[in-house]
Design a protein around this motif. Sequence first.
Motif, short mmCIF file in Angstrom:
data_model
loop_
_atom_site.label_atom_id
_atom_site.label_comp_id
_atom_site.label_asym_id
_atom_site.label_seq_id
_atom_site.Cartn_x
_atom_site.Cartn_y
_atom_site.Cartn_z
N ILE A 1 0.87 -1.10 0.14
CA ILE A 1 -0.36 0.23 0.08
C ILE A 1 1.03 1.42 -0.15
O ILE A 1 1.47 1.51 0.58
CB ILE A 1 -1.03 0.15 0.95
CG1 ILE A 1 -1.91 -1.46 1.69
CG2 ILE A 1 -1.69 1.14 1.10
CD1 ILE A 1 -2.61 -1.85 0.54
N PHE A 2 0.69 1.77 -1.14
CA PHE A 2 1.59 3.72 -1.53
C PHE A 2 0.32 4.79 -0.16
O PHE A 2 -0.93 4.57 -0.59
CB PHE A 2 1.28 3.88 -2.10
CG PHE A 2 2.34 2.27 -2.77
CD1 PHE A 2 3.67 2.76 -2.47
CD2 PHE A 2 2.31 1.68 -2.93
CE1 PHE A 2 5.11 1.38 -3.07
CE2 PHE A 2 2.99 0.51 -4.13
CZ PHE A 2 3.95 0.70 -3.48
N GLU A 3 0.53 4.69 -0.36
CA GLU A 3 -0.14 6.72 0.22
C GLU A 3 0.58 8.38 -0.78
O GLU A 3 1.78 8.21 -0.62
CB GLU A 3 0.59 7.23 2.07
CG GLU A 3 -1.04 7.94 2.08
CD GLU A 3 -1.30 8.23 3.38
OE1 GLU A 3 -1.37 9.39 4.83
OE2 GLU A 3 -1.15 7.17 4.46
N GLN A 13 -5.23 -4.01 2.53
CA GLN A 13 -4.35 -4.89 3.18
C GLN A 13 -3.54 -5.89 1.97
O GLN A 13 -3.95 -6.11 1.10
CB GLN A 13 -5.10 -5.26 3.95
CG GLN A 13 -5.43 -4.57 5.50
CD GLN A 13 -6.40 -5.66 6.26
OE1 GLN A 13 -6.00 -6.70 6.24
NE2 GLN A 13 -6.87 -4.90 7.83
N PRO A 14 -2.59 -6.15 2.55
CA PRO A 14 -1.25 -6.85 1.78
C PRO A 14 -2.06 -7.84 1.70
O PRO A 14 -2.38 -8.37 3.16
CB PRO A 14 0.01 -6.65 2.52
CG PRO A 14 -0.06 -4.97 2.76
CD PRO A 14 -0.66 -4.81 3.65
N GLY A 15 -2.49 -8.66 0.98
CA GLY A 15 -3.00 -10.02 0.64
C GLY A 15 -4.11 -9.97 0.22
O GLY A 15 -4.56 -11.39 0.25
N ASP A 16 -5.05 -8.69 0.02
CA ASP A 16 -6.22 -9.11 -0.58
C ASP A 16 -6.14 -9.52 -2.19
O ASP A 16 -4.96 -9.68 -2.57
CB ASP A 16 -6.56 -7.42 -0.25
CG ASP A 16 -6.99 -6.91 0.89
OD1 ASP A 16 -7.19 -7.82 2.32
OD2 ASP A 16 -6.80 -5.61 1.09
N VAL A 17 -6.93 -9.37 -2.59
CA VAL A 17 -7.72 -10.06 -3.92
C VAL A 17 -8.15 -9.02 -4.82
O VAL A 17 -9.93 -9.37 -4.06
CB VAL A 17 -7.70 -11.83 -3.76
CG1 VAL A 17 -7.37 -12.63 -5.84
CG2 VAL A 17 -6.61 -11.82 -3.19
N ILE A 18 -7.89 -8.20 -5.54
CA ILE A 18 -8.97 -7.91 -6.43
C ILE A 18 -9.74 -8.32 -7.54
O ILE A 18 -8.71 -9.52 -8.71
CB ILE A 18 -8.58 -6.62 -6.59
CG1 ILE A 18 -7.52 -5.87 -5.96
CG2 ILE A 18 -9.30 -5.52 -7.59
CD1 ILE A 18 -6.94 -4.74 -6.15
#
Length: 102
Positions: free
Chosen positions: A12-14, A85-90
């Motif tokens: 995730i990048f802000e 969140q890291p690990g989410d699947v789109i």
Amino acid sequence: MNVISETDVREIFEIKGKKKKSFKIAGCKVRSGSLVRSGSIRVMRDDEEVYKGKITTLKHNKDEVAEIAKGRDCGVQLEDWEDFQPGDVIQVYEEKEVPRYL
């Protein structure tokens, strides 16, 4: 519901935008199919749907693109949602309406 593609959220990048407004971008890698900006998407976390909507921004490097092929990296921003969140699947999906027969 027919799943067209799956994309893994890696990081995730802000990003700081104009007028000091910040927003989050999901750094992703396309696992299968091709990620299409115009498609309907849902975000899955631990086999549970946490978001359903549209992609507002799809970028490869710093270029705005309409589609990302399998195995490529991209940045994704979703419409009215930033709780990645890291690990989410789109998943990009299409709903088919099946006519009823008697």
